[in-house]
Write an enzyme that holds these catalytic residues in place. Structure first.
Site, PDB file in Angstrom:
ATOM      1  N   ASP A 174       0.845  -1.146   0.041  1.00 43.34           N
ATOM      2  CA  ASP A 174       0.011  -0.041   0.077  1.00 43.34           C
ATOM      3  C   ASP A 174       0.903   1.188  -0.130  1.00 43.34           C
ATOM      4  O   ASP A 174       2.052   1.195   0.193  1.00 43.34           O
ATOM      5  CB  ASP A 174      -0.997   0.046   1.080  1.00 43.34           C
ATOM      6  N   GLY A 200       4.346   1.503  -1.786  1.00 47.93           N
ATOM      7  CA  GLY A 200       4.462   1.702  -3.078  1.00 47.93           C
ATOM      8  C   GLY A 200       3.104   2.008  -3.989  1.00 47.93           C
ATOM      9  O   GLY A 200       2.031   2.227  -3.284  1.00 47.93           O
ATOM     10  N   ASP A 201       3.172   2.271  -5.220  1.00 47.89           N
ATOM     11  CA  ASP A 201       1.995   2.528  -6.131  1.00 47.89           C
ATOM     12  C   ASP A 201       1.656   1.591  -7.056  1.00 47.89           C
ATOM     13  O   ASP A 201       2.489   1.136  -7.832  1.00 47.89           O
ATOM     14  CB  ASP A 201       2.448   3.718  -6.673  1.00 47.89           C
ATOM     15  N   PHE A 202       0.651   0.807  -6.995  1.00 54.55           N
ATOM     16  CA  PHE A 202       0.280  -0.005  -7.874  1.00 54.55           C
ATOM     17  C   PHE A 202       0.075   0.483  -9.345  1.00 54.55           C
ATOM     18  O   PHE A 202      -0.349  -0.536 -10.149  1.00 54.55           O
ATOM     19  CB  PHE A 202      -1.113  -0.886  -7.311  1.00 54.55           C
ATOM     20  N   HIS A 220     -13.030  -1.104  -8.030  1.00 53.63           N
ATOM     21  CA  HIS A 220     -14.310  -0.233  -8.276  1.00 53.63           C
ATOM     22  C   HIS A 220     -14.122   1.045  -8.052  1.00 53.63           C
ATOM     23  O   HIS A 220     -14.893   1.896  -8.495  1.00 53.63           O
ATOM     24  CB  HIS A 220     -15.391  -0.840  -7.410  1.00 53.63           C
TER      25      HIS A 220
END
Length: 311
Positions: A174, A200-202, A220
């Site tokens: 996350d 981190g950044d997905f 969503h």
């Protein structure tokens, strides 16, 4: 009733209106009128001239019971969310969220308003209990040695899955500001030697080499383009025999009533681009990401687990 905590104050037995008002921090004559309406709804009842007690139906508004709806009602009444639904006609006319135009993106709004943030976090945690219980009871995690919980938040789902599967290790992934909270929760769960928290950044990448990637209430929040970017990053990172586990409210492909159809209007009101999708729409996303739909399992509370594997 939810906001004032009436059910919690009545949990130990009947109270007269004056005492209940004092405990709720309310104006007694005004509360008396509210109680009269609540009694007509069957969530409290009179137990004397001025006394009220909780009914069985009213226990659903207690804070600390399974299936409590208190946090969800408080979230619906939060100022920003109330505004969002009140302005839904404007959102539909314009094709963009009136909420975002006034308050900014949801998580920015929650960060700037700690009280709203706490209400929302409580709602999400309470909501997660039902479908997380369904997840560990109804899905077979056999063969998964390492699972990545993508944007795993505070770590509640990860902790529940690890407790139910003693041979598994977990990686909670996350943003940096969220990861610290997850470390605290997982440490208190006695799982210190079985998990890793990675920041981190997905949209850039996700941790590589795991057997399963869980995305719970993530896709969503994003339109199809962004959801596809996330899924493709997961597809690139996973083991050849791995699996993707998408936990979402999957709408039926027909006109059958479903909780998710109401939730979809709330997504429309609060996000620019967020939406609840049908099973067919998720299958299309999977295929575009190089994944093959494998199973759909109903988890309760309107949620489904959609499993996909590499093509």
């Amino acid at each position: 009733m939810a906001e004032l905590g009436v059910a919690d104050h009545l949990a130990d037995g009947p109270l007269d209106t004056e005492e209940l008002a004092k405990r709720c921090g309310a104006h007694a004559p005004s509360l008396r009128r509210v109680l009269r309406e609540l009694a007509s709804m069957g969530v409290v009842r009179t137990a004397g001239a001025e006394d009220y007690e909780l009914t069985d139906a009213g226990t659903a508004l207690l804070s600390d019971v399974p299936g409590s709806i208190r946090s969800s009602i408080r979230a619906l009444g939060e100022e920003g969310f109330w505004y969002a639904m009140g302005k839904l006609p404007d959102t539909v006319r314009q094709g963009s969220s009136a909420f975002v135009a006034k308050y900014g993106k949801l998580y920015e709004h929650l960060a700037k308003n700690p009280d709203a943030g706490r209400i929302f976090d409580d709602y999400m945690a309470t909501r997660a209990i039902t479908f997380t219980d369904g997840l560990v009871k109804r899905y077979d995690f056999a063969g998964i040695e390492t699972m990545v919980d993508v944007a795993g938040g505070s770590g509640h789902i990860m902790a529940t899955v690890l407790h139910a599967n003693p041979g598994m290790r977990g990686i909670l992934f996350d943003l940096d500001q969220v990861a610290a909270r997850a470390r605290d929760l997982l440490a208190t769960e006695g799982l210190a030697d079985r998990y890793e928290v990675v920041a981190g950044d997905f949209f850039a990448s996700v941790p590589a080499g795991a057997d399963a990637y869980l995305l719970a209430s993530i896709l969503h929040n994003w339109d199809d383009g962004d959801a596809l970017r996330i899924l493709r990053n997961v597809r690139r990172a996973m083991n050849p025999g791995g699996r993707v586990l998408v936990l979402e409210v999957a709408l039926p492909d027909d006109e059958a009533p479903h909780l998710g159809k109401d939730l979809d209007l709330r997504m429309l009101a609060i996000f620019n681009g967020g939406l609840e999708r049908s099973r067919e729409e998720y299958a299309t996303l999977f295929e575009q990401a190089g994944l093959e739909p494998a199973a759909v399992i109903e988890l309760g509370a309107g949620a489904s687990l959609l499993e996909a594997r590499p093509v």
